[in-house]
Design a protein around this motif. Structure first.
Motif, short mmCIF file in Angstrom:
data_model
loop_
_atom_site.label_atom_id
_atom_site.label_comp_id
_atom_site.label_asym_id
_atom_site.label_seq_id
_atom_site.Cartn_x
_atom_site.Cartn_y
_atom_site.Cartn_z
N TYR A 141 32.80 32.95 27.21
CA TYR A 141 32.05 33.55 26.25
C TYR A 141 31.12 34.45 26.59
O TYR A 141 30.81 35.29 25.75
N ILE A 142 30.48 34.23 27.67
CA ILE A 142 29.71 35.41 28.29
C ILE A 142 30.20 36.79 28.14
O ILE A 142 29.58 37.83 27.79
N PHE B 245 22.49 29.73 27.77
CA PHE B 245 22.77 29.15 26.63
C PHE B 245 22.10 29.86 25.47
O PHE B 245 22.75 30.17 24.28
N PRO B 246 20.71 30.30 25.49
CA PRO B 246 20.19 31.17 24.30
C PRO B 246 21.24 32.42 24.04
O PRO B 246 21.14 32.67 22.85
N ILE B 247 21.57 33.01 25.04
CA ILE B 247 22.46 34.15 24.81
C ILE B 247 23.80 33.84 24.01
O ILE B 247 24.18 34.36 22.98
N LEU B 248 24.28 32.86 24.46
CA LEU B 248 25.53 32.28 23.62
C LEU B 248 25.12 31.80 22.30
O LEU B 248 25.89 32.11 21.34
N ASN B 249 24.12 30.93 22.01
CA ASN B 249 23.68 30.66 20.77
C ASN B 249 23.49 31.68 19.64
O ASN B 249 23.52 31.34 18.67
N SER B 250 22.75 32.78 20.50
CA SER B 250 22.46 33.86 19.39
C SER B 250 23.81 34.47 18.84
O SER B 250 23.89 35.34 17.83
N ALA B 251 24.75 34.13 19.58
CA ALA B 251 26.10 34.93 19.19
C ALA B 251 26.80 33.97 18.21
O ALA B 251 27.43 34.52 17.47
N ALA C 188 32.47 37.84 26.46
CA ALA C 188 32.70 38.20 24.96
C ALA C 188 31.43 38.89 24.55
O ALA C 188 31.56 39.70 23.50
N THR C 189 30.30 38.57 25.01
CA THR C 189 29.06 39.41 24.46
C THR C 189 28.96 40.74 24.78
O THR C 189 27.99 41.43 24.71
N GLU C 190 29.89 40.98 25.93
CA GLU C 190 29.82 42.36 26.40
C GLU C 190 28.62 43.02 26.59
O GLU C 190 27.80 44.15 26.19
N MET C 191 27.67 42.45 27.72
CA MET C 191 26.42 42.88 28.17
C MET C 191 26.58 43.99 28.91
O MET C 191 27.46 44.36 29.84
N SER C 192 25.73 45.01 28.74
CA SER C 192 25.45 46.38 29.49
C SER C 192 25.07 45.80 30.89
O SER C 192 24.73 44.85 31.18
#
Length: 346
Positions: free
Chosen positions: A275-276, A198-204, A278-282
């Motif tokens: 949505y994860i 959730f913190p990853i998504l909320n930061s976006a 969509a964050t395009e994590m490396s």
């Protein structure tokens, strides 16, 4: 039988398989029974090797009866009749596929070009295991209520004694233990999402996970209430009106929990987890997030790992091992598999 790591004598006898609508549901690693027409395959290898574990799941997927002998053999060795084969994981999988073509061995690769972010796959697999265990607890509670405090006989009938569950009071204690394991798994999973995902998504985009967080808060009183209900049943007289009423109410609460969990898991997989991507994590970032997820769920990936894997199909279990392997932490993997071996030897 349990999954290919489990000790059948330790498993409480689940309730009869319920009638299902539509296509028959696939069986988890805790339900698959080997086909009699296959000769027993002997497998030699280290019980704390991911290579060996992977091959054991592959053989279980094929419905092949396996006799596993712990050894220092590395890589593991397969013996089918007079044939003895050893080699890399891929070569052994190819041999298994050629020797036992059905059902096909199609393993989803976590590092393929079209693969989802690793933590998304990890979360979805955890949803499957928790759903299976919740369904099993519901069937078991309904079976206990239907028997009205009577013991379970061998094969589920009334004759003899089923040594896996013992007396009715012993069975209720085993039931309570299984629910406590499921409860810990559910709580750790929720903590993983709240602390890592959730913190990853909320930061976006703040607010994406608001509904999911609220769902977690609503489920907690239900889950804790069920645990207290089970404790109360443990002190009631078997077969008494209060006992029967308590189990009837417990089944209703378990059914409600199951329905809420299923709905919540589907909503997450459709409305949150995409949505994860969509964050395009490396890849390095994905690995870090995966490691954090495993660290938060310490109980699940240690003493509860055998319990967790029982709720997965063999192919899903293979994919989960692949995910753990993405962390490149052999010590972590060996420790997890060691806990399984120790739990089977208790």
């Amino acid at each position: 039988m349990g999954n290919c790591f489990a000790n059948p004598k330790k498993l409480p006898s689940p309730a009869p398989v319920p009638v299902t609508l539509g296509k028959p549901k696939k069986k988890s690693t805790a339900e698959i029974v080997p086909h009699d027409h296959h000769s027993t395959v002997r497998l030699y290898g280290s019980p704390i090797s991911s290579h060996t574990a992977y091959i054991r799941f592959a053989l279980q997927h094929k419905g092949v009866p396996v006799r596993f002998t712990p050894s220092i053999s590395d890589p593991p060795l397969i013996e089918v009749g007079s044939e003895r084969v050893s080699g890399s994981r891929e070569s052994l999988l190819q041999y298994i596929e050629s020797k036992f073509p059905n059902p096909p061995l199609v393993v989803k690769r976590c590092n393929g070009e079209d693969a989802k972010p690793w933590v998304v796959t990890l979360t979805a697999l955890q949803h499957r295991s928790m759903t299976w265990h919740a369904e099993r607890m519901l069937r078991w509670s309904e079976d206990l209520a239907a028997r009205g405090g009577k013991k379970r006989g061998c094969g589920g009938g009334g004759g003899g004694i089923d040594p896996r569950v013992g007396t009715p009071r012993m069975e209720v204690k085993k039931f309570g233990k299984s629910y406590s394991q499921l409860l810990e798994l559910l709580l750790e999973h929720a903590q993983m999402e709240e602390r890592v995902l959730f913190p990853i998504l909320n930061s976006a985009d703040p607010g994406i996970c608001k509904a999911a967080n609220e769902e977690h808060a609503r489920h907690l009183p239900i889950m804790n209430g069920i645990k207290e209900d089970i404790k109360s049943i443990g002190v009631l007289d078997n077969g008494s009106p209060a006992y029967l009423e308590a189990f009837s109410n417990l089944s209703k609460r378990l059914k409600s929990l199951l329905e809420h969990c299923k709905e919540h898991f589907v909503e997450e997989e459709i409305q949150v987890l995409p949505y994860i991507e969509a964050t395009e994590m490396s890849k390095p970032k994905q690995r870090k997030v995966l490691e954090q997820s495993l660290d938060v769920m310490q109980g699940t990936h240690a003493r509860l790992f055998n319990f967790f894997l029982e709720g997965l199909l063999p192919l899903d279990a293979m994919q989960y091992l692949d995910l753990v392997g993405m962390c490149h932490d052999e010590e972590r993997m060996s420790s997890m598999l060691q806990m399984i071996e120790e739990s089977n030897n208790v």
